[in-house]
Design a protein around this motif. Structure first.
Motif, mmCIF file in Angstrom:
data_model
loop_
_atom_site.group_PDB
_atom_site.id
_atom_site.type_symbol
_atom_site.label_atom_id
_atom_site.label_comp_id
_atom_site.label_asym_id
_atom_site.label_seq_id
_atom_site.Cartn_x
_atom_site.Cartn_y
_atom_site.Cartn_z
ATOM 1 N N LEU A 27 0.827 -1.107 -0.148
ATOM 2 C CA LEU A 27 0.073 0.075 0.076
ATOM 3 C C LEU A 27 0.921 1.341 0.083
ATOM 4 O O LEU A 27 1.897 0.992 0.595
ATOM 5 C CB LEU A 27 -1.145 0.091 1.342
ATOM 6 N N HIS A 28 0.284 2.124 -0.610
ATOM 7 C CA HIS A 28 0.966 3.477 -0.586
ATOM 8 C C HIS A 28 0.203 4.643 -0.521
ATOM 9 O O HIS A 28 -0.954 4.661 -0.737
ATOM 10 C CB HIS A 28 1.706 3.688 -2.063
ATOM 11 N N TYR B 63 -7.884 2.250 -5.259
ATOM 12 C CA TYR B 63 -7.483 2.280 -3.790
ATOM 13 C C TYR B 63 -8.505 1.722 -2.726
ATOM 14 O O TYR B 63 -9.332 1.067 -3.219
ATOM 15 C CB TYR B 63 -8.009 3.919 -3.927
ATOM 16 N N CYS C 9 -5.682 4.383 0.974
ATOM 17 C CA CYS C 9 -4.175 3.849 0.229
ATOM 18 C C CYS C 9 -4.515 3.501 -1.059
ATOM 19 O O CYS C 9 -5.513 2.996 -1.389
ATOM 20 C CB CYS C 9 -3.765 2.773 1.198
ATOM 21 N N TRP D 289 -1.292 6.271 2.460
ATOM 22 C CA TRP D 289 -1.789 6.178 3.790
ATOM 23 C C TRP D 289 -2.142 7.679 3.937
ATOM 24 O O TRP D 289 -1.891 8.320 4.987
ATOM 25 C CB TRP D 289 -0.456 6.124 4.876
#
Length: 323
Positions: free
Chosen positions: A185-186, A225, A205, A188
């Motif tokens: 995941l990127h 997402y 995320c 946050w």
């Protein structure tokens, strides 16, 4: 049983010894662990975790050698580095296919288990780097075992429920997610909301398609997402809480999937609402209680992929989806 000149003794169900089988070959005893991953690409950090655990547990059991069998495919350079770091023999999916090639029924069973096509297996059977049984005695690696998964689970079990403990629950869930999915995941991105009069936060995320589960979410559910929500209620969440989450999922924003942490899961009407949201609008919501979260934490600690657990939950949900 005797396999490839090994005499194999499986352990009865019960206490976790840290490896699955005890093998004997000549004068050597082997601690043997098998790890199944849905994702065929090798995830180095998970395999390193599993190898370190096997190393320590094998030494404790006074085994003279150790072997880690994985269903994914290890690039030769990664295999060589793992052998050097952990003093183990590594067997991957390509090796299993090579060994099963002479038995069509066994090869078919392996292909079904690994969910690979005949073409995939025919390519890996041409491997030029067959495994070599380690000639070195098993010695303990210098790194200690990581117990972060167990520690987080214990912390979750002890944490109180209700409004008073909501901020602490959010912070703990964030730590759990970052431990479980550090590479998946990127972004946050935190979003502040008000739900039932309680100010709280959730995360949005961006998905990295690093495993089969996240590829399934991106490609088949058309969601780039994922929303994470944390509901620290004293009992099962109800349909009102699920409705709040559903309204936050937006098709045009490519945000069609939510994973909800709820201490005791959801009641029957809430589950029916998640089914309706999927059936009518393609909005997919997974609800994870404390038991399921702890299951994933323990999987990660053992060097297993926690997204495989999410895939199992998703499978169960989809298969049970009514008309």
């Amino acid at each position: 049983m005797v396999l490839n000149h090994f005499s194999i003794t499986p352990f009865p169900p019960g206490r976790d010894r840290g490896f699955d089988f005890l093998g004997t070959l000549g004068s050597d005893t082997w601690a043997i662990e098998a790890k199944f991953y849905r994702t065929q690409r090798a995830q180095a950090t998970l395999i390193e975790t599993a190898a370190l655990r096997l190393n320590h547990r094998g030494v404790t059991a006074q085994a003279t050698k150790g072997m880690l069998v994985v269903s994914c495919y290890l690039p030769i350079q990664l295999r060589l580095q793992l052998e050097k770091d952990f003093n183990l023999t590594f067997i991957d999916g390509a090796d299993l296919a090579n060994w099963a090639a002479s038995d069509p029924a066994l090869l078919s069973e392996l292909q079904s288990l690994l969910e690979t096509s005949p073409d995939d297996l025919s390519q890996v059977r041409s491997s030029q780097h067959p495994p070599v049984l380690s000639g070195k005695p098993l010695t303990e690696a210098s790194l200690p075992e990581n117990t972060e998964g167990s520690d987080l689970c214990k912390e979750l079990r002890k944490l109180g429920r209700g409004k008073k403990h909501w901020p602490a629950y959010e912070r703990l869930c964030e730590r759990i997610l970052r431990y479980l999915f550090p590479n998946d995941l990127h972004g946050w991105h935190r979003q502040k909301r008000t739900d039932d009069g309680l100010n709280r936060f959730d995360f949005v995320c961006r998905i990295r398609t690093t495993t089969d589960f996240w590829q399934f979410v991106a490609q088949h559910l058309d969601s780039r997402y994922v929303v994470f929500e944390f509901k620290n209620y004293t009992g099962k969440i109800k349909q009102g809480q699920v409705l709040t989450t559903e309204k936050y999922l937006l098709e045009k924003a490519l945000r069609r999937v939510a994973i909800i942490f709820s201490r005791d899961g959801a009641d029957k009407q809430a589950i029916i609402m998640t089914q309706g949201a999927m059936r009518e609008h393609g909005k997919f919501m997974l609800i994870l209680d404390d038991d399921r979260v702890c299951q994933m934490l323990h999987m990660k600690e053992r060097g297993e992929d926690p997204t495989d657990c999410l895939f199992d939950v998703a499978d169960d949900f989809m298969l049970a989806l009514p008309r």
